[in-house]
Design a protein around this motif. Structure first.
Motif, mmCIF file in Angstrom:
data_model
loop_
_atom_site.group_PDB
_atom_site.id
_atom_site.type_symbol
_atom_site.label_atom_id
_atom_site.label_comp_id
_atom_site.label_asym_id
_atom_site.label_seq_id
_atom_site.Cartn_x
_atom_site.Cartn_y
_atom_site.Cartn_z
ATOM 1 N N ARG A 187 0.862 -1.178 0.097
ATOM 2 C CA ARG A 187 0.061 0.145 0.117
ATOM 3 C C ARG A 187 0.994 1.349 -0.110
ATOM 4 N NH1 ARG A 187 -2.723 0.151 6.127
ATOM 5 N NH2 ARG A 187 -1.042 1.288 7.086
ATOM 6 N N SER A 188 2.097 1.268 0.087
ATOM 7 C CA SER A 188 2.932 2.275 0.107
ATOM 8 C C SER A 188 3.360 2.711 -1.343
ATOM 9 C CB SER A 188 4.184 1.843 1.097
ATOM 10 O OG SER A 188 3.975 2.007 2.295
ATOM 11 N N GLN A 189 3.647 4.053 -1.743
ATOM 12 C CA GLN A 189 4.390 4.344 -2.941
ATOM 13 C C GLN A 189 6.062 4.214 -2.666
ATOM 14 O OE1 GLN A 189 1.567 6.455 -2.096
ATOM 15 N NE2 GLN A 189 0.201 5.220 -3.389
ATOM 16 N N ALA A 190 6.473 4.376 -1.569
ATOM 17 C CA ALA A 190 7.994 4.445 -1.230
ATOM 18 C C ALA A 190 8.331 3.702 -0.384
ATOM 19 C CB ALA A 190 8.538 5.684 -1.356
ATOM 20 N N VAL A 191 9.295 2.879 -0.248
ATOM 21 C CA VAL A 191 9.828 1.983 0.910
ATOM 22 C C VAL A 191 11.419 2.262 0.896
ATOM 23 C CG1 VAL A 191 10.001 -0.162 2.017
ATOM 24 C CG2 VAL A 191 7.935 0.340 0.869
ATOM 25 N N PHE A 192 11.971 2.744 1.904
ATOM 26 C CA PHE A 192 13.621 2.950 1.850
ATOM 27 C C PHE A 192 13.957 2.735 3.199
ATOM 28 C CE2 PHE A 192 11.565 7.086 2.289
ATOM 29 C CZ PHE A 192 12.351 7.845 3.261
ATOM 30 N N SER A 193 15.174 2.812 3.441
ATOM 31 C CA SER A 193 15.900 3.075 4.678
ATOM 32 C C SER A 193 16.896 4.060 4.476
ATOM 33 C CB SER A 193 16.764 1.728 5.146
ATOM 34 O OG SER A 193 17.675 1.461 4.435
ATOM 35 N N GLY A 194 16.892 4.900 5.576
ATOM 36 C CA GLY A 194 17.855 5.989 5.475
ATOM 37 C C GLY A 194 18.159 6.712 6.813
ATOM 38 N N GLU A 195 18.951 7.560 6.963
ATOM 39 C CA GLU A 195 19.441 8.176 8.441
ATOM 40 C C GLU A 195 18.575 9.784 8.312
ATOM 41 O OE1 GLU A 195 23.034 10.513 10.347
ATOM 42 O OE2 GLU A 195 23.356 8.882 8.870
ATOM 43 N N GLU A 234 18.537 11.882 -1.314
ATOM 44 C CA GLU A 234 17.974 12.470 -0.342
ATOM 45 C C GLU A 234 16.320 12.713 -0.701
ATOM 46 O OE1 GLU A 234 19.885 16.172 1.734
ATOM 47 O OE2 GLU A 234 18.610 16.935 0.122
ATOM 48 N N VAL A 235 15.790 12.270 0.279
ATOM 49 C CA VAL A 235 14.105 12.436 0.231
ATOM 50 C C VAL A 235 13.691 12.948 1.386
ATOM 51 C CG1 VAL A 235 12.021 10.934 0.319
ATOM 52 C CG2 VAL A 235 14.225 10.194 -0.906
ATOM 53 N N ALA A 236 12.538 13.588 1.198
ATOM 54 C CA ALA A 236 11.716 14.537 2.094
ATOM 55 C C ALA A 236 10.522 13.714 2.352
ATOM 56 C CB ALA A 236 11.472 16.076 1.622
ATOM 57 N N ILE A 237 9.928 13.737 3.583
ATOM 58 C CA ILE A 237 8.615 13.106 3.880
ATOM 59 C C ILE A 237 7.914 13.880 4.483
ATOM 60 C CG2 ILE A 237 9.385 10.690 3.359
ATOM 61 C CD1 ILE A 237 8.744 10.126 6.497
ATOM 62 N N ALA A 238 6.540 14.042 4.611
ATOM 63 C CA ALA A 238 5.845 14.722 5.678
ATOM 64 C C ALA A 238 5.418 13.902 6.779
ATOM 65 C CB ALA A 238 4.597 15.404 4.807
ATOM 66 N N VAL A 266 1.922 9.024 -0.965
ATOM 67 C CA VAL A 266 1.532 10.292 -1.279
ATOM 68 C C VAL A 266 0.166 10.727 -0.511
ATOM 69 C CG1 VAL A 266 1.042 11.925 -3.242
ATOM 70 C CG2 VAL A 266 2.810 9.980 -3.498
ATOM 71 N N SER A 267 0.397 11.825 -0.137
ATOM 72 C CA SER A 267 -0.941 12.310 0.628
ATOM 73 C C SER A 267 -0.909 13.778 0.816
ATOM 74 C CB SER A 267 -1.090 11.679 2.134
ATOM 75 O OG SER A 267 -1.813 12.356 2.869
ATOM 76 N N ASP A 268 -2.019 14.250 1.007
ATOM 77 C CA ASP A 268 -1.733 15.757 1.252
ATOM 78 C C ASP A 268 -2.379 16.128 3.065
ATOM 79 O OD1 ASP A 268 -4.669 15.435 1.353
ATOM 80 O OD2 ASP A 268 -5.264 16.804 -0.283
ATOM 81 N N MET A 269 -2.116 14.954 3.635
ATOM 82 C CA MET A 269 -2.413 15.223 5.154
ATOM 83 C C MET A 269 -1.940 16.204 5.851
ATOM 84 S SD MET A 269 -2.434 11.931 7.628
ATOM 85 C CE MET A 269 -3.247 11.970 9.243
ATOM 86 N N TYR A 270 -0.656 16.645 5.435
ATOM 87 C CA TYR A 270 0.011 17.886 6.100
ATOM 88 C C TYR A 270 0.265 19.091 5.325
ATOM 89 C CZ TYR A 270 0.523 13.998 9.693
ATOM 90 O OH TYR A 270 0.218 13.079 10.375
ATOM 91 N N GLY A 271 -0.741 19.006 4.461
ATOM 92 C CA GLY A 271 -0.527 20.305 3.322
ATOM 93 C C GLY A 271 -0.476 19.981 1.856
ATOM 94 N N LYS A 316 0.759 17.797 -1.568
ATOM 95 C CA LYS A 316 0.886 16.348 -1.716
ATOM 96 C C LYS A 316 2.172 16.043 -1.959
ATOM 97 C CE LYS A 316 -3.364 14.548 -3.880
ATOM 98 N NZ LYS A 316 -3.744 13.813 -4.885
ATOM 99 N N SER A 317 2.422 15.495 -0.894
ATOM 100 C CA SER A 317 3.825 14.778 -0.798
ATOM 101 C C SER A 317 4.176 13.483 -0.236
ATOM 102 C CB SER A 317 4.779 15.674 0.154
ATOM 103 O OG SER A 317 4.226 15.841 1.499
ATOM 104 N N LEU A 318 5.228 12.681 -0.170
ATOM 105 C CA LEU A 318 5.182 11.537 0.567
ATOM 106 C C LEU A 318 5.079 11.700 1.920
ATOM 107 C CD1 LEU A 318 8.455 9.738 -1.197
ATOM 108 C CD2 LEU A 318 6.100 9.289 -1.252
ATOM 109 N N THR A 319 4.352 10.884 2.569
ATOM 110 C CA THR A 319 3.932 10.962 4.025
ATOM 111 C C THR A 319 3.940 9.592 4.686
ATOM 112 O OG1 THR A 319 2.385 12.791 3.627
ATOM 113 C CG2 THR A 319 2.032 11.630 5.409
ATOM 114 N N SER A 320 4.372 9.765 5.792
ATOM 115 C CA SER A 320 4.621 8.548 6.763
ATOM 116 C C SER A 320 4.132 8.607 8.047
ATOM 117 C CB SER A 320 5.973 8.114 6.923
ATOM 118 O OG SER A 320 6.071 6.686 7.770
#
Length: 187
Positions: A42-50, A83-87, A111-116, A118-122
């Motif tokens: 159900r996710s559009q993105a799955v990654f590991s990162g710091e 480098e990735v930004a999520i909301a 992808v969601s507009d839950m926090y403003g 549309k962007s990747l959101t977790s």
């Protein structure tokens, strides 16, 4: 004697009303955390990162929550940048995840507009977790792709939108002053 209606304060209130948005009230609860398979499908993105930085989005011109910037270590789905930004929310009842700068995470994002915008959101209803406790998920996901490290700066367009909004606001104020001055000089 007829009192003059002061146009400027009324126009100022109208302009401010157009540009200031109320922060929506939200509440969050999840029945149970989805499995790695469900989270992946159900996710559009799955990654590991710091987490390299966290920006608070609560501001004068709307928006809420946080933008979290990650240096991507490995990707399984939907990510082709290092480098990735999520909301996410600020925490509490808004579904936000309490990310910490310097820690590594396995992130499931949609992808969601839950926090403003549309962007990747977790959110807490996703199986996102610290990398140190994600061994079971990584066993299920298998080997991810390691991207070459040519970090591109993130520009999510909010700075441009803020500048544009300021220009429109100032133009509106100047227009009101000009109109008021013209009306006054015609008398």
């Amino acid at each position: 004697m007829r009192k003059k209606l002061h146009v400027f304060p009324i126009c100022l209130v109208i302009l401010l009303t157009l540009f200031l948005k109320p922060v929506p009230a939200t509440a969050c609860s999840c029945a149970k955390e989805p499995s790695a398979e469900e989270g992946f499908s159900r996710s559009q993105a799955v990654f590991s990162g710091e987490v390299t930085r966290i920006k608070d989005n609560n501001g004068l011109f709307g928006g809420y929550g946080k933008t979290v910037i990650f240096k991507v270590k490995e990707t399984w789905k939907g990510i082709n940048k290092t480098e990735v930004a999520i909301a996410t929310g600020s925490g509490g009842g808004d579904c936000g995840i309490e990310f910490v700068v310097g820690k590594e995470y396995l992130v499931y994002a949609s992808v969601s507009d839950m926090y403003g915008d549309k962007s990747l959101t977790s959110v807490i209803c996703d199986p996102t977790k610290e990398l140190g406790i994600a061994a079971e998920d990584i066993d299920i996901l298998g080997q991810g792709q390691v991207l070459p490290h040519n970090v591109k700066p993130i520009d999510n367009g909010k700075k441009t939108a803020l500048i544009s909004g300021g220009v429109v606001f100032i133009s509106g104020l100047l227009g009101i002053f000009w109109w008021h001055w013209m009306r006054r000089n015609k008398k």
